[in-house]
Scaffold this active site. Structure first.
Site, short mmCIF file in Angstrom:
data_model
loop_
_atom_site.label_atom_id
_atom_site.label_comp_id
_atom_site.label_asym_id
_atom_site.label_seq_id
_atom_site.Cartn_x
_atom_site.Cartn_y
_atom_site.Cartn_z
N GLU A 47 0.88 -1.17 0.03
CA GLU A 47 -0.05 0.09 0.03
C GLU A 47 0.82 1.13 0.06
O GLU A 47 1.93 1.19 0.90
CB GLU A 47 -0.93 0.11 1.28
N ASN A 115 -7.10 5.95 -2.00
CA ASN A 115 -5.96 5.16 -1.90
C ASN A 115 -6.13 4.09 -2.66
O ASN A 115 -7.04 3.09 -2.56
CB ASN A 115 -5.99 4.75 -0.07
N LYS A 132 -9.65 1.66 -2.03
CA LYS A 132 -9.90 1.33 -0.67
C LYS A 132 -11.03 1.54 -0.15
O LYS A 132 -11.44 2.92 -0.04
CB LYS A 132 -8.49 1.69 0.30
N GLU A 151 -6.37 8.78 7.71
CA GLU A 151 -6.75 8.27 6.26
C GLU A 151 -7.98 8.71 5.82
O GLU A 151 -8.34 8.98 4.84
CB GLU A 151 -6.65 6.58 6.00
N CYS A 183 -4.96 -3.16 2.76
CA CYS A 183 -4.63 -3.08 4.38
C CYS A 183 -5.82 -3.31 5.20
O CYS A 183 -6.07 -4.41 5.27
CB CYS A 183 -3.83 -1.78 4.83
N ASN A 208 0.28 -0.97 5.45
CA ASN A 208 1.13 -0.20 6.40
C ASN A 208 0.62 -0.03 7.58
O ASN A 208 -0.38 0.58 8.02
CB ASN A 208 1.08 1.32 5.93
N1 CDT Z 1 -3.07 1.39 6.19
C1 CDT Z 1 -4.08 0.85 7.28
O1 CDT Z 1 -5.17 0.58 6.77
N2 CDT Z 1 -3.52 0.45 8.45
C2 CDT Z 1 -4.27 -0.12 9.36
C3 CDT Z 1 -3.93 0.55 11.01
C4 CDT Z 1 -5.17 0.88 11.65
S1 CDT Z 1 -4.72 1.77 13.04
C5 CDT Z 1 -5.57 3.15 12.77
C6 CDT Z 1 -4.61 -1.49 9.51
O2 CDT Z 1 -5.86 -2.10 9.54
O3 CDT Z 1 -3.57 -2.43 9.44
#
Ligand code: CDT
Length: 326
Positions: A47, A115, A132, A151, A183, A208
């Site tokens: 991502e 995204n 996304k 985000e 993600c 990420n």
């Molecule tokens: N990039 C992404 O979606 N990361 C989220 C972290 C959530 S914490 C606000 C994940 O679900 O891995």
């Protein structure tokens, strides 16, 4: 003869705020060259692979953040990835921030931010785009957090659903049914099932994920962060009888730790390959797509066993309600 494809999960170490697109693209080109030496036919990048995970950096005015987004794909900076795809006859999956000028739901053309992930075939043609859907985090600066996760400020909810495409890839001239999520989507069974219902054979997803949950009011054990990521991907693959390639950005990025642990998962839900560094690292597996058949013709034979008349809450309701008291 078994339907096989050699897939590469191309984990990226940290990309710092000051790093240019060229720095990121050159690192990806090195992974593609290594992939070519190791027989990879489809390589999966994370991502937001072209930049740092910039939603951790608050801006008051979103226009100030335009430099994090791609207004064209390919662009001068990303064209070398498409050239490498043609040179190596290797498909690739790439996550990036997309700036589009297109009509919104009211029909007004305006600047929109998503995204996004694309799937590019060995001819260098984009065969699938995904935006996304599940955007975690918050839209306003949160002074309680050491690291922001904005985000919901930087992106709109994706408007393409969860599409699956059948397209030739590598040795598979007959095509593979491929889909993408990004993600946080991996934690939602709905996302997997929508693709399962399109007979997906291979799901690609970049992530990420910070090692520390800033939203946790109490303490959350660090090992559970990785466990929940793997659990979600393994369950999604098992319950939809598909392969999964989950690829991380890893290491200390702008002072914040991302946990890595990229994996390739088979349709039984087993991890068959895993990254063991927080650096740029390519892990590969020769995936037998015929392994999808067992699940989808037995326990998860959807046509035989699903009961959608009992699932209406899934699409008619968002938040949970309390049960009746008896
Ligand atoms: N990039 C992404 O979606 N990361 C989220 C972290 C959530 S914490 C606000 C994940 O679900 O891995």
């Amino acid at each position: 003869m078994a339907r096989r494809i050699t897939v590469g999960a191309a984990q990226l170490g940290a990309i710092q705020k000051a790093d240019s697109r060229k720095v990121a693209v050159d690192r990806m080109l090195a992974l593609m060259a290594e992939g070519q030496r190791r027989g990879v036919e489809l390589i999966v990048f994370p991502e937001l692979a072209l930049t740092t995970f910039f939603p951790r950096h608050y801006v008051e005015n979103l226009d100030e953040a335009d430099h994090w987004y791609e207004a064209a794909m390919p662009s001068n900076e990303t064209a070398p990835l498409f050239e490498a795809a043609r040179k190596y006859r290797m498909g690739f999956h790439l996550g990036y921030a997309e700036l589009a000028h297109e009509p919104d739901e009211t029909g007004v053309v305006r600047k929109r931010r998503f995204n996004t992930a694309i799937l590019v075939n060995p001819d260098g043609k984009i065969v699938l785009k995904y935006r996304k859907v599940h955007l975690p985090g918050h839209a306003e600066f949160d002074p309680a957090r050491k690291v922001q996760h904005l985000e919901k400020r930087f992106f709109e909810v994706g408007n393409l659903g969860f599409p699956v495409v059948r397209s030739p890839m590598g040795r598979r001239d007959e095509g593979i049914n491929m889909g993408m999520m990004i993600c946080n989507d991996r934690r939602w069974p709905e996302a997997w099932r929508v693709m399962g219902l399109q007979s997906v054979e291979l799901v690609m997803l970049g992530y990420n994920t910070p090692s520390i949950n800033q939203e946790a009011k109490g303490w959350e054990a660090h090992h559970l962060r990785v466990f929940h990521s793997h659990l979600s991907i393994q369950a999604g693959c098992y319950q939809n009888a598909c392969w999964g390639v989950g690829v991380a950005k890893a290491g200390i990025e702008d002072g914040a730790e991302l946990f890595g642990h990229s994996i390739i998962v088979n349709p039984q839900g087993e991890i068959v390959a895993m990254a063991d560094t927080w650096e740029d690292q390519l892990v590969t597996h020769d995936c037998d797509l015929d392994m999808c058949t067992l699940g989808r013709t037995s326990i998860f034979n959807f046509a035989a066993h699903r009961r959608p008349e009992h699932y209406t809450r899934i699409t008619s309701q968002v938040g949970a309600v309390e049960p009746p008291v008896v």
